[in-house]
Design an enzyme around this catalytic site. Structure first.
Site, PDB file in Angstrom:
ATOM      1  N   TYR A 106       2.703  -3.807  -2.455  1.00 61.10           N
ATOM      2  CA  TYR A 106       1.321  -4.092  -3.139  1.00 61.10           C
ATOM      3  C   TYR A 106       1.169  -5.716  -3.145  1.00 61.10           C
ATOM      4  CZ  TYR A 106       1.333   0.542  -4.926  1.00 61.10           C
ATOM      5  OH  TYR A 106       1.378   1.967  -5.215  1.00 61.10           O
ATOM      6  N   TYR A 145       7.861   3.085  -0.708  1.00 65.23           N
ATOM      7  CA  TYR A 145       8.639   1.920  -1.106  1.00 65.23           C
ATOM      8  C   TYR A 145       9.625   2.315  -2.156  1.00 65.23           C
ATOM      9  CZ  TYR A 145       4.973   2.292  -4.732  1.00 65.23           C
ATOM     10  OH  TYR A 145       4.258   2.820  -5.802  1.00 65.23           O
ATOM     11  N   ARG A 155       9.100   5.988  -3.373  1.00 65.72           N
ATOM     12  CA  ARG A 155       7.917   6.711  -3.814  1.00 65.72           C
ATOM     13  C   ARG A 155       7.307   7.193  -2.735  1.00 65.72           C
ATOM     14  NH1 ARG A 155       4.486   6.747  -7.620  1.00 65.72           N
ATOM     15  NH2 ARG A 155       4.693   8.961  -6.834  1.00 65.72           N
ATOM     16  N   HIS A 158       1.236   7.292  -1.228  1.00 70.70           N
ATOM     17  CA  HIS A 158       0.446   7.823  -2.202  1.00 70.70           C
ATOM     18  C   HIS A 158      -0.957   6.797  -2.410  1.00 70.70           C
ATOM     19  CE1 HIS A 158       3.133   5.207  -4.493  1.00 70.70           C
ATOM     20  NE2 HIS A 158       1.989   5.099  -5.380  1.00 70.70           N
ATOM     21  N   HIS A 160      -3.661   5.650  -5.293  1.00 77.01           N
ATOM     22  CA  HIS A 160      -3.825   5.696  -6.708  1.00 77.01           C
ATOM     23  C   HIS A 160      -5.432   5.851  -6.880  1.00 77.01           C
ATOM     24  CE1 HIS A 160      -0.154   4.199  -8.609  1.00 77.01           C
ATOM     25  NE2 HIS A 160      -0.019   3.691  -7.089  1.00 77.01           N
TER      26      HIS A 160
HETATM   27  O1  LIG Z   1       5.202   4.367 -13.769  1.00 77.82           O
HETATM   28  C1  LIG Z   1       6.062   3.913 -13.084  1.00 77.82           C
HETATM   29  O2  LIG Z   1       6.904   3.456 -13.670  1.00 77.82           O
HETATM   30  C2  LIG Z   1       5.525   3.549 -11.657  1.00 77.82           C
HETATM   31  C3  LIG Z   1       6.644   3.409 -10.658  1.00 77.82           C
HETATM   32  C4  LIG Z   1       6.334   3.370  -9.591  1.00 77.82           C
HETATM   33  C5  LIG Z   1       5.121   3.860  -9.066  1.00 77.82           C
HETATM   34  O3  LIG Z   1       4.758   3.984  -7.640  1.00 77.82           O
HETATM   35  C6  LIG Z   1       4.043   4.629  -9.804  1.00 77.82           C
HETATM   36  O4  LIG Z   1       2.791   4.972  -9.547  1.00 77.82           O
HETATM   37  C7  LIG Z   1       4.432   4.231 -11.155  1.00 77.82           C
END
Ligand SMILES: O=C(O)c1ccc(O)c(O)c1
Length: 235
Positions: A106, A145, A155, A158, A160
């Site tokens: 990111y 990642y 993860r 995805h 968001h």
């Molecule tokens: O809520 C979290 O801690 C968290 C961590 C990694 C992510 O990719 C996410 O979408 C949320």
């Protein structure tokens, strides 16, 4: 019989606020039952997006941050319909997206993952639903990642999503996943969601959405509220 919280969220679909395997929820989840507050007049009568004008490239993450070349990665187009629980379209609502780049990074100072940033990709965009509730945006398929939740935690790919409902104070924040991702079965965030809800978060590959010689097409329909509602993110 579905489990409703405050007559509101169906916990057969939505994740609990605290999921032990998803470690950050342990500290941030409320230990008390939620109180759903009554909406104030200013929330109900606040601005909606009917006259909102977006930038011409806001919906195209493959172009909206170009500095000196095309972003690296697999171009995709994501299309879907936003409806309420009765199947009625939610028109003229703002849909915002953010995501990692193709390498799984990111553009954010907190993200120190040792993967390259892409100078031509920011990973944020937005679009509005049309009068039939349809939306569409272009992007680069996000990479996986590591996130430190546990040893070797990665993860799944995805995107968001944030969407507004009928007024400015109703907002759904969720994540769209990709079909066949082998990381899904190991992901505590995804696994915190009940089975019925999980299915609603996986987009489908769609050849009719795919644009020849340009981008692979995925479909992701979103339902705000009701027994087939798209699960919210427990944050
Ligand atoms: O809520 C979290 O801690 C968290 C961590 C990694 C992510 O990719 C996410 O979408 C949320």
């Amino acid at each position: 019989m579905s489990k409703l919280i405050n007559n509101h969220f169906d916990m057969d679909i939505h994740p609990p606020y605290q999921a032990t395997e998803y470690k950050s929820t342990i500290l941030r989840a409320s230990s008390k039952p939620l109180v759903i507050t009554k909406k104030t007049l200013s929330e109900l009568s606040g601005p909606v997006f009917n006259d909102f004008k977006l930038g011409v490239l806001d919906h195209d993450l493959t172009k909206n941050a170009i500095i000196d070349g095309e972003p690296i990665g697999e171009r995709i187009v994501v299309q879907g319909k936003v409806t309420n629980e009765l199947g009625q379209p939610i028109s003229n609502t703002l849909l915002e997206v953010w995501q990692a780049n193709a390498a799984g990074r990111y553009v954010h100072k907190v993200d120190q993952h040792n993967a390259p940033l892409d100078p031509n990709f920011l990973g944020t965009g937005r679009c509005m639903t049309d009068t039939h509730g349809n939306y569409k945006f272009y992007t680069i398929k996000p990479g996986a990642y590591p996130w430190g939740n546990h040893q070797n935690a990665w993860r799944p790919n995805h995107i968001h999503f944030s969407l507004f409902g009928g007024d400015i104070s109703s907002r759904l924040i969720t994540q769209m996943y990709f079909p066949g991702d082998p990381l899904l079965e190991y992901d505590p965030i995804y696994n915190a969601i009940p089975k019925r809800g999980k299915e609603l978060l996986i987009s489908s590959f769609d050849l009719s959405v795919t644009e020849p010689d340009f981008a692979l097409g995925y479909r992701f329909d979103i339902v705000l509220r009701g027994h087939i509602a798209t699960p919210f993110k427990n944050k």
